[in-house]
Design an enzyme around this catalytic site. Structure first.
Site, PDB file in Angstrom:
ATOM      1  N   LYS A 212       0.888  -1.423  -0.019  1.00  0.00           N
ATOM      2  CA  LYS A 212      -0.001   0.036   0.095  1.00  0.00           C
ATOM      3  C   LYS A 212       0.670   1.364  -0.044  1.00  0.00           C
ATOM      4  CE  LYS A 212      -3.411   2.775   0.442  1.00  0.00           C
ATOM      5  NZ  LYS A 212      -4.398   3.210  -0.430  1.00  0.00           N
ATOM      6  N   CYS A 266      -3.651  10.495   1.818  1.00  0.00           N
ATOM      7  CA  CYS A 266      -3.116   9.321   1.318  1.00  0.00           C
ATOM      8  C   CYS A 266      -1.649   9.534   0.578  1.00  0.00           C
ATOM      9  CB  CYS A 266      -3.984   8.440   0.411  1.00  0.00           C
ATOM     10  SG  CYS A 266      -5.413   7.870   1.302  1.00  0.00           S
TER      11      CYS A 266
HETATM   12  N1  LIG Z   1     -10.089   8.148   2.223  1.00  0.00           N
HETATM   13  C1  LIG Z   1      -9.636   7.629   1.322  1.00  0.00           C
HETATM   14  O1  LIG Z   1      -9.451   8.045   0.249  1.00  0.00           O
HETATM   15  C2  LIG Z   1      -8.693   6.443   1.603  1.00  0.00           C
HETATM   16  C3  LIG Z   1      -8.149   5.659   0.605  1.00  0.00           C
HETATM   17  C4  LIG Z   1      -7.319   4.440   1.225  1.00  0.00           C
HETATM   18  C5  LIG Z   1      -7.181   4.419   2.596  1.00  0.00           C
HETATM   19  N2  LIG Z   1      -7.651   5.138   3.201  1.00  0.00           N
HETATM   20  C6  LIG Z   1      -7.198   4.925   4.684  1.00  0.00           C
HETATM   21  O2  LIG Z   1      -8.084   4.369   5.393  1.00  0.00           O
HETATM   22  C7  LIG Z   1      -7.974   4.942   6.727  1.00  0.00           C
HETATM   23  C8  LIG Z   1      -9.361   5.439   7.244  1.00  0.00           C
HETATM   24  O3  LIG Z   1      -9.471   6.683   6.203  1.00  0.00           O
HETATM   25  P1  LIG Z   1     -10.556   7.506   6.468  1.00  0.00           P
HETATM   26  O4  LIG Z   1     -10.474   8.408   5.142  1.00  0.00           O
HETATM   27  O5  LIG Z   1     -12.172   6.669   6.345  1.00  0.00           O
HETATM   28  O6  LIG Z   1     -10.673   8.410   7.341  1.00  0.00           O
HETATM   29  P2  LIG Z   1     -11.912   9.156   8.104  1.00  0.00           P
HETATM   30  O7  LIG Z   1     -11.074  10.442   9.197  1.00  0.00           O
HETATM   31  O8  LIG Z   1     -12.896   9.453   7.072  1.00  0.00           O
HETATM   32  O9  LIG Z   1     -12.982   8.240   9.049  1.00  0.00           O
HETATM   33  C9  LIG Z   1     -12.317   7.633  10.265  1.00  0.00           C
HETATM   34  C10 LIG Z   1     -13.398   7.301  11.071  1.00  0.00           C
HETATM   35  O10 LIG Z   1     -12.678   6.912  12.395  1.00  0.00           O
HETATM   36  C11 LIG Z   1     -13.687   7.126  13.357  1.00  0.00           C
HETATM   37  N3  LIG Z   1     -12.708   6.771  14.479  1.00  0.00           N
HETATM   38  C12 LIG Z   1     -11.652   7.608  15.184  1.00  0.00           C
HETATM   39  N4  LIG Z   1     -11.095   7.023  16.127  1.00  0.00           N
HETATM   40  C13 LIG Z   1     -12.063   5.984  16.584  1.00  0.00           C
HETATM   41  C14 LIG Z   1     -11.995   4.870  17.462  1.00  0.00           C
HETATM   42  N5  LIG Z   1     -10.915   4.623  18.573  1.00  0.00           N
HETATM   43  N6  LIG Z   1     -12.796   4.189  17.407  1.00  0.00           N
HETATM   44  C15 LIG Z   1     -13.937   4.137  16.484  1.00  0.00           C
HETATM   45  N7  LIG Z   1     -13.980   5.037  15.338  1.00  0.00           N
HETATM   46  C16 LIG Z   1     -12.938   5.859  15.459  1.00  0.00           C
HETATM   47  C17 LIG Z   1     -13.868   8.816  13.067  1.00  0.00           C
HETATM   48  O11 LIG Z   1     -14.609   9.370  13.983  1.00  0.00           O
HETATM   49  C18 LIG Z   1     -13.890   8.814  11.763  1.00  0.00           C
HETATM   50  O12 LIG Z   1     -15.550   8.616  11.700  1.00  0.00           O
HETATM   51  C19 LIG Z   1      -6.917   5.628   6.985  1.00  0.00           C
HETATM   52  O13 LIG Z   1      -5.665   4.886   7.460  1.00  0.00           O
HETATM   53  C20 LIG Z   1      -6.454   6.122   5.568  1.00  0.00           C
HETATM   54  O14 LIG Z   1      -5.197   6.437   5.227  1.00  0.00           O
HETATM   55  C21 LIG Z   1      -8.303   6.188   3.037  1.00  0.00           C
END
Ligand SMILES: NC(=O)c1ccc[n+]([C@@H]2O[C@H](COP(=O)([O-])OP(=O)(O)OC[C@H]3O[C@@H](n4cnc5c(N)ncnc54)[C@H](O)[C@@H]3O)[C@@H](O)[C@H]2O)c1
Length: 417
Positions: A212, A266
């Site tokens: 990744k 990312c």
């Molecule tokens: N958004 C993208 O396009 C994308 C693409 C690939 C990978 N990722 C990866 O996926 C992961 C999540 O990214 P995202 O964009 O969904 O983030 P985000 O901020 O949109 O969502 C994360 C969620 O987790 C919740 N959260 C935080 N701490 C928590 C806990 N202890 N228990 C329960 N819920 C909790 C937050 O309230 C939030 O709703 C990251 O590692 C990111 O790098 C994101």
């Protein structure tokens, strides 16, 4: 069908939870945000993603998906919490730690825990050690050691979906499933097999974590090359878009397009996880980050330089989002540029961002920034900065800007047709 607890219902977790529910699983979403939980339970996503609302609404109405502020006992846990970096570009694993601590009491023999958050190499093993210390009554896997008494599986399955196309790509993207052991990868693959039509490649969790990170670093390094070319071309009086277009006529050359910088959470973040793990060795990856981080400054400097010619300069800025056709402003280089320009109180800014309805609070309060339509922005400005190549802006023609100074960081007017 299984009971799945999705931990973190943001841009990744909510589409995954909705997809799993649509395939018949009983899905309980756990998020610490009251706002997210309440919106989801009303069948509404708390952010925009095409086709998500439809699936989510059906999942909630049929009772297959509910959100809550605590985790439950489940067959599978899918963890999709943020993984930003801290000062010094060090990975911040505190969200994974908190999620791990929260689910530990709910685990049962037979549970499978999948970390989907983008993670530095070693994070899945670290999470497994943490779970093992919190649940000494269960037998957790050891890295690459297949043992018959292991009764909880742990794997890393990084997410590759592209905002704007998430619901399609969730199904059609190939997946990399990295287990603590081969058996762990198989256990996780069963869950993904229920909705992914593409291939699921099994490997170990370290490789999956690294894969990744290098996917995003590959993009970052190549964008940095294009961004460096754009700065060199400006110095040499060459149209970078035209030069790249012509170079790409070579059968083995495929240079990416330059832009205002690299945004999102990312590509702009993940290469640092590699740099942190191998600071001496990751020289090109670090330099690419530095080149891309410098680009927004360079764009803002171009605008400020042109503004010196005017007594009361009005700058029209097209785009605030971190990339075309999304509403997401997080880590956006365009937003960064507009913020810097707004800090020059002698500039008046007219900002056009069709994907949002109101400016971020700091820009609203700046006193010299207003949100406007595409036409108003053009009509009112002396200098125009193209920052994001939104589809709506691609209808512009260079003739419409003949009497303006144009700083085209998005290639909207300069690209050869
Ligand atoms: N958004 C993208 O396009 C994308 C693409 C690939 C990978 N990722 C990866 O996926 C992961 C999540 O990214 P995202 O964009 O969904 O983030 P985000 O901020 O949109 O969502 C994360 C969620 O987790 C919740 N959260 C935080 N701490 C928590 C806990 N202890 N228990 C329960 N819920 C909790 C937050 O309230 C939030 O709703 C990251 O590692 C990111 O790098 C994101």
């Amino acid at each position: 069908m299984s009971v799945v607890c999705v931990v973190g219902l943001g841009y990744i977790g909510l589409p995954v939870a909705s997809m799993l529910a649509s395939r018949g699983h009983e899905v309980v979403g756990y998020d610490v945000s009251e706002r997210a939980v309440s919106s989801i339970n009303q069948g509404r996503a708390h952010f925009f993603e095409p086709d998500l609302d439809m699936l989510l609404k059906a999942a909630v109405q049929t009772g297959r998906l509910r959100a809550q502020n605590e985790p439950v006992e489940a067959d599978y846990y899918v963890i999709a919490v943020p993984t930003p970096f801290r000062d010094g570009h060090k990975p911040d694993l505190s969200y994974i730690d908190a999620a791990t601590a929260a689910i530990a009491p709910c685990l049962k023999a037979g549970s499978t825990v999948v970390l989907e958050s983008t993670s530095p190499v070693g994070a899945t093993e670290r999470m497994t050690r943490q779970l093992a210390s919190l649940r000494p009554d269960l037998n957790f896997p050891r890295y690459k050691e297949s043992r018959p008494d292991t009764n909880v599986a742990v794997a890393h399955c990084p997410e590759r979906i592209l905002p704007g196309q998430m619901m399609r790509e969730l199904i059609t993207n190939d997946r990399i499933i990295g287990g603590m052991t081969r058996e762990c990868a198989e256990a996780a693959a069963k869950l993904y097999g229920s909705f992914v039509t593409a291939d699921a490649f099994r490997t170990d969790c370290r490789t999956a974590e690294f894969v990744k990170l290098i996917e995003n670093s590959f993009r970052d390094v190549n964008i940095a090359f294009a961004n460096e070319l754009s700065v060199i071309c400006e110095k040499l009086g060459i149209d970078v878009w035209s030069a790249i277009d012509l170079a790409n006529r070579h059968p083995r050359v495929n240079i990416l397009q330059p832009g205002p910088g690299v945004g999102g959470h990312c590509i702009a973040v993940d290469p640092w996880f590699i740099v942190d793990s191998a600071p001496e060795e990751a020289r090109m990856i670090r330099m690419a980050r530095e080149v891309n981080e410098a680009k927004p400054h360079w764009v803002a400097d171009r605008v400020v330089h042109h503004a010196e010619r005017f007594k009361s300069p009005v700058v029209g800025c097209y785009g605030l989002a971190y990339k075309p056709d999304v509403e997401d402003l997080r880590e956006s280089p365009s937003l960064q540029i507009v913020r810097w320009l707004a800090s020059h109180k002698d500039l008046s800014l007219v900002v056009c961002e069709p994907m949002i309805e109101r400016l971020p609070d700091d820009l609203r309060e700046a006193g010299n920034v207003k949100l406007a339509s595409m036409d108003e922005t053009r009509e009112q400005s002396d200098i125009v900065a193209f920052l994001v190549a939104h589809r709506a802006f691609r209808a512009f023609h260079r003739n419409q800007f003949l009497n303006k100074i144009v700083v085209d960081a998005a290639g909207l007017l300069s690209q050869p047709s």
